[in-house]
Design a protein around this motif. Sequence first.
Motif, short mmCIF file in Angstrom:
data_model
loop_
_atom_site.label_atom_id
_atom_site.label_comp_id
_atom_site.label_asym_id
_atom_site.label_seq_id
_atom_site.Cartn_x
_atom_site.Cartn_y
_atom_site.Cartn_z
N GLY A 477 -5.05 -9.61 15.30
CA GLY A 477 -3.84 -10.84 16.59
C GLY A 477 -3.53 -12.18 14.98
O GLY A 477 -2.43 -12.70 14.86
N ARG A 478 -3.60 -11.37 13.78
CA ARG A 478 -3.01 -11.28 12.20
C ARG A 478 -1.72 -10.94 12.43
O ARG A 478 -1.36 -9.63 12.12
N ASP A 479 -0.79 -11.54 11.93
CA ASP A 479 0.74 -11.28 11.34
C ASP A 479 0.38 -11.10 9.92
O ASP A 479 0.81 -12.35 9.41
N PRO A 480 0.49 -10.01 9.24
CA PRO A 480 0.51 -9.48 8.26
C PRO A 480 2.53 -10.27 7.40
O PRO A 480 2.40 -10.60 6.23
N ALA A 481 2.81 -10.01 7.79
CA ALA A 481 4.72 -9.91 7.40
C ALA A 481 4.84 -11.67 7.24
O ALA A 481 5.53 -11.89 6.68
N THR A 482 3.62 -13.07 7.51
CA THR A 482 4.08 -14.00 8.18
C THR A 482 3.54 -14.76 5.92
O THR A 482 4.29 -15.74 5.65
N PHE A 483 3.00 -13.38 5.40
CA PHE A 483 2.65 -13.77 4.26
C PHE A 483 3.76 -13.09 2.94
O PHE A 483 3.71 -13.38 2.00
N GLN A 484 4.76 -12.99 3.59
CA GLN A 484 5.68 -12.49 2.98
C GLN A 484 6.13 -13.41 1.49
O GLN A 484 6.96 -14.76 2.05
N GLY A 485 6.04 -12.53 0.70
CA GLY A 485 5.60 -13.43 -0.76
C GLY A 485 5.20 -14.32 -1.18
O GLY A 485 4.93 -15.04 -2.20
N LEU A 486 4.04 -13.88 -0.88
CA LEU A 486 2.73 -14.68 -0.80
C LEU A 486 1.47 -14.30 -0.55
O LEU A 486 0.27 -14.54 -0.82
N ASN A 487 1.81 -12.75 -0.87
CA ASN A 487 0.48 -11.99 -0.90
C ASN A 487 -0.62 -11.76 -2.84
O ASN A 487 0.21 -11.95 -3.51
N PRO A 488 -1.46 -11.72 -1.94
CA PRO A 488 -2.61 -11.83 -3.10
C PRO A 488 -1.36 -11.05 -4.64
O PRO A 488 -1.89 -10.99 -4.94
N SER A 489 -1.66 -9.64 -3.84
CA SER A 489 -0.66 -8.42 -5.20
C SER A 489 -0.20 -7.17 -3.94
O SER A 489 0.05 -7.68 -2.31
N GLY A 490 0.12 -6.34 -4.64
CA GLY A 490 0.78 -5.53 -3.51
C GLY A 490 2.00 -5.13 -5.02
O GLY A 490 3.42 -6.28 -4.77
N PRO A 491 2.43 -4.09 -4.15
CA PRO A 491 4.43 -4.14 -4.15
C PRO A 491 5.42 -3.99 -3.49
O PRO A 491 6.71 -4.17 -3.95
N GLU A 492 4.83 -4.80 -2.35
CA GLU A 492 5.90 -5.80 -1.69
C GLU A 492 6.54 -6.91 -1.58
O GLU A 492 7.68 -7.22 -1.87
N ALA A 493 6.21 -8.00 -1.75
CA ALA A 493 6.28 -8.56 -1.38
C ALA A 493 4.77 -9.93 -2.62
O ALA A 493 4.09 -11.32 -1.26
N ALA A 494 4.30 -9.93 -3.28
CA ALA A 494 2.94 -10.28 -3.39
C ALA A 494 3.53 -11.93 -4.23
O ALA A 494 4.63 -11.96 -4.92
N ILE A 495 2.59 -13.20 -4.51
CA ILE A 495 3.04 -14.52 -4.96
C ILE A 495 3.25 -14.03 -6.55
O ILE A 495 1.92 -13.43 -7.08
N GLY A 496 3.55 -14.94 -7.42
CA GLY A 496 4.39 -14.79 -8.81
C GLY A 496 2.92 -16.41 -9.41
O GLY A 496 3.09 -15.89 -10.65
N TYR A 497 2.34 -16.62 -8.88
CA TYR A 497 0.85 -17.75 -9.79
C TYR A 497 -0.38 -17.33 -9.24
O TYR A 497 -0.35 -16.55 -8.81
N THR A 498 -0.71 -17.69 -10.85
CA THR A 498 -2.13 -17.64 -10.50
C THR A 498 -3.25 -18.92 -10.46
O THR A 498 -2.97 -20.00 -11.28
N ILE A 499 -3.90 -19.33 -9.40
CA ILE A 499 -4.22 -20.79 -9.11
C ILE A 499 -5.94 -20.31 -8.75
O ILE A 499 -5.82 -20.08 -8.23
N PRO A 500 -6.67 -20.86 -9.79
CA PRO A 500 -8.08 -20.97 -9.16
C PRO A 500 -8.34 -21.55 -8.09
O PRO A 500 -8.89 -20.22 -7.34
N ASN A 501 -7.59 -22.46 -7.03
CA ASN A 501 -8.26 -22.49 -5.56
C ASN A 501 -7.29 -22.30 -5.01
O ASN A 501 -6.15 -23.40 -5.04
N LEU A 502 -7.05 -20.61 -3.93
CA LEU A 502 -5.10 -20.93 -3.67
C LEU A 502 -6.26 -20.67 -2.13
O LEU A 502 -6.98 -20.02 -1.56
N LEU A 503 -5.80 -21.49 -0.91
CA LEU A 503 -5.30 -20.98 0.12
C LEU A 503 -4.56 -21.18 0.84
O LEU A 503 -3.75 -22.11 0.79
#
Lengths: 725, 149
Positions: A477-503
Motif C-alpha cells: 500500500g505504500r508508494d515508495p516514489a512519494t519519498f523521492q529525494g527523501l530516502n535514507p540512502s540509495g543511488p536514486e534519490a537520497a536525502i542529503g542531511y543527517t538528523i539524529p531523530n528523523l521521521l
Amino acid sequence: MNHVVRMNRRSFVIGTAAVGGGLALGLELQIGSGEAEAAASEPEVNAWVVIRPDETVVIRVAKSEMGQGTITGLAQLVAEELECDWSKVTFEYPTPGQNLARKQVWGTMFTAGSRGIRESQELVRNGGAVARQMLLQAAANGWNVPVSECSAVNGAIAHKSSGRTTTFGKVAEAAGKLEPPKDVQLKDPKDWKIAGRSLKRLDTIDKLTGQLIYGIDVKLPGMLNAAIKDCPVFGGKLKSFDAEKIMGMKGVQKVVRVGESAVAVVADTWWQAKTALDALPIQWDEGENANISSASIAEWLKAGLDAEQAFVGNQNGDVKAALASAAKKVEAVYSYPYQNHATMEPMNTTALYMADKCEVWCPTQNGDRALAAVIEASGLSAPKCEVHKLPLGGGFGRRTFTDYIHQAVAIAKEMPGTPVKLLWSREEDMAHGRYHPITQAKMVGGFDASGNLTALHMRISGQSIFASVRPESLQNGRDPATFQGLNPSGPEAAIGYTIPNLLIDHAMRNPPVPPGFWRGVNINHNAIYLECFMDELAHSIGQDPLEFRRRLMAQHPKHLAVLNAVAEKIGWAKSPPQEIHRGIAQMMAFGSYVAAATEISVDNGNKIKIHRIVAATDCGTAVNPAQIERQIAGSFVYGLSALFYQECTLNGGRIEQENFDTYDSMRIAQMPKVESIVMPSGGFWGGVGEPTICVAGPAVLNAFFNATGQRIRSFPLKNHNVQFA
Amino acid sequence: MARITVNRKSHDIDVDPNTPLLWVLREQVGLTGTKYGCGIAQCGACTVHIDGAAVRSCSLPVSGAEGKQITTIEGLAQNGVLHPVQKAWLEHDVPQCGYCQTGMIMAAVALLMEKPKPSDADIDSTITNICRCGTFQQVRAAIHAATNA
Ligand code: FES
Ligand code: FES
C-alpha cells in the motif's frame, strides 16, 4: 518543398532530419502483410547501426525525442564505440512493432524519469561496440589478416603493418552477415572523443523551416479529422447527444460515442469538427464526483497531516520523544497544487483501422505501451498492429499515457478504411490532464538547548501517483516514489542531511483527479517543503542557511559538493549588492545531485526579478554538457512557471482553467540568467532532464524571504499577489 | 470562398470566411509549419507575417487576410537558403522540442524588420511567445547574433 506527407515503402524512417534538410516524412501506407519486415529493407550491421555505401551512418534510437536531446546523446554514445565519423551520422526510430517482433532488441522504449540515456547507455554503447567489431572483422576477413591487427578511426579501417585501408561503407554489407561477437570492451568515459562533448543536436534543421512533421501535422490520403469532448467531471459519463443538430454543418461526417464518457465529431477538417462539436448538444451523467472542489480536497488532505495512519519513508531515532524534549520547536504547514503538463503540442493521434490491420501515428513517450493500447483498442492481434512514433511537441511525462491513442483507435474503428486524425483542443488538454499530484506537508523541527537540530518530522498528506498509475508498484500500500529525494540512502534519490531523530511519512489521500508523472514528479513539492523549511529552521536560530545545512551534510559529500559549488559561484561568502537578496537549495533525484543559488530583487514587496540562478549538477557522467545546460535552463522555466502561475483548481468536479489565459507560462521577459555548473564526478549515470527543476523554486522562495521577511507556503505565488516584476 | 496570397502564391479556397487563418493554412493550403497551441492569441505558436507584421493567425479570420501578403515559416528561406534568423537559430542550437520555434522565429524576424538592433528590453516586450521547453536563453542569444549577421 513537400507540404503533403510523402509516401514511400519504408515505414521505418521517420523524420530523418539530418538527411538533406527538407526530407519529408516517410510514411508507410502499404497495409497488409510484410509491413513489419520493412526494417529489413536496408542492410544493417546490427540492430543499432546501418551504414550506407555513401558512408552515411544511420543510428537507430529507440527512445522518444521530446526536446530533451536524447537522440543526439544516444547517437553520440553509439558513435563513440563505433568509431565512426560524426559528420556522417543520422538517425531513425525503429517502430514498437519491430521492437516486439525482434524480441525487444532495442530494450524498452519507455522514455521518462530522466532515463533516456542512463537506462540505455550500456545497451547502446554495446550495440556500437559490437557493430565496430563486426566491421573490423569483415575488413580483416577481406584482407586475410587477424582482426586484432586492424583498427578503426573515424569510419576508416586500417591494417597497420600492410598499410591497407578501407571504410565502413565498403565493408558494411559483409559485416552484417557475420556472427556478432559475444564480448566487447566498452571505453572508459575518460577516453571519449565524441561522447562527453557539447555537440550540436542532430535534429534541428527541420524545426527551423516548418518541415518537421509532428503528430499534429500528419496527413494521409482521404484522412478525416476528429475533435473530442470527454465528460468534464472526472469519472462522469456521456449520457446522450443530439447529432441531428449538427449533421448538416459543413464538412461534418459522423458523430461518434467514444468509450463510456466521450463524444467525437469527425469532419473533413479539424476546424469544422471543432466548430460542430462546440455546437453539439451534450448531456453528461456527472456522477458522484460532481461535488468535488479544491476546498473539499484541501480539507481532506489537511486531516491527513495529523492522521494516525501513515506510510513510513525514512526513519531513524525517536522523533516523538526528541520533539517532546526539544528546547525549541518550529512548525510549518505547506501545500502544493494540481498542475497540468500543457505540452505545446496538444494530444493527438492518427489512426487507420481495417479488418485485419490497425496502424497509428502518434507522439508518445511510451512506444511499447502505445502499441499495447492499439492492440487493446482495436481488438486485433499484435502482428496486425503498428505504431509510428513521431517527434513530440513536448512530453514532460504526459505522453507516457495512452488515453488519446485509445480514443483515436476507437474513433477509427467506427470508420474502417478511413484514416482519422484526432486532435485535442487546448481546452480538452487542460480538462483531461494527468495532473501533478496534490499534497500538503506538516514540518516540525526540534532543537536542543545549544541550537542543534535534534529532530525533524515531515508528514506528507496527499496523492500517490503509483496508486493510480502503477498500483503493482505499491509496497503493501505504500508508494515508495512519494519519498523521492527523501530516502535514507540509495543511488536514486537520497536525502542529503543527517538528523539524529528523523521521521518522514505519508498519509495517502487520493482524490478522484487522475495524477501523472509531471517533469520532476514528486521532487517539485518535496524540495519546496524540505528546502524552504531548512531555511526556516536556520533563521529560527539565527544561523546562515548555508552554514546550517553544511553542518548536517558532513556524511553526504556529493550533496555537499554541488551546494558548495553554487554557493561559491554566486559569491555567498560576500554580502550581495544593494537590493539583491539570495537564496539557496539542494536536492538529489533521478540519480543526480543538484543545487541552485539565486539572486533576486523585490519591488514593492511583491514584484520579483530573478537576476541570476546558478545551478550545479553532478550527474555522474555527462554525455553532452551543452544539452545538459539547456535542460537545466529549460527545467527552470517549467518549474518557475509552475511556482509563479500554475494551479489547476476544481469546482463542481471539473478543472476550472481552460487555456493559457488562466494557466500562464513564463515568457522571455521573465527568464533569468542561468549559469550552469556541470560537474560529473564519474562512476555513475544520473538523469539531467528533471533533477534541477526542483531547486529553483525553493532557492527563489528563500531569497524572497530574505528580501521581505514573508514566508510563502502555498502555491502558485499569484495567489499571494506575488508576481514577476 | 477566400482568396489569399501565401508566400507569394495565390490560393482560392472553399472555406467559411470566419475560419481562422491558422486552420486554412494548415488544413487547406497544407502548410503545417504554423502551429496550433492555444487558439486564443496567447502562445504565439501560430505566428505568421501579414504585410510584414507578426500576427497570431489563430485569432484572425481568413477573410481578414484577403488581399494581403501572408508569409509563413515555409516562405522564410529563399531558394533553399536559410534566413539569417534561421541561421542564427541553427548556430545557437536553439530548439528543444521545436514545436514553438516556427512561431518564435516568425516573431523574431518581424522584430528585426522593425528594429534591426533590438535591446533586451525590446526583445522582452515583443517576443511574448510561450515555450514550454524553456529555450529563452538561446532565443535571446540567437536574436542578438542575427543582428550582427
Ligand atoms: S495558437 Fe495562436 S497564439 Fe496560440
Ligand atoms: S522548444 Fe518546445 S515548446 Fe519551445
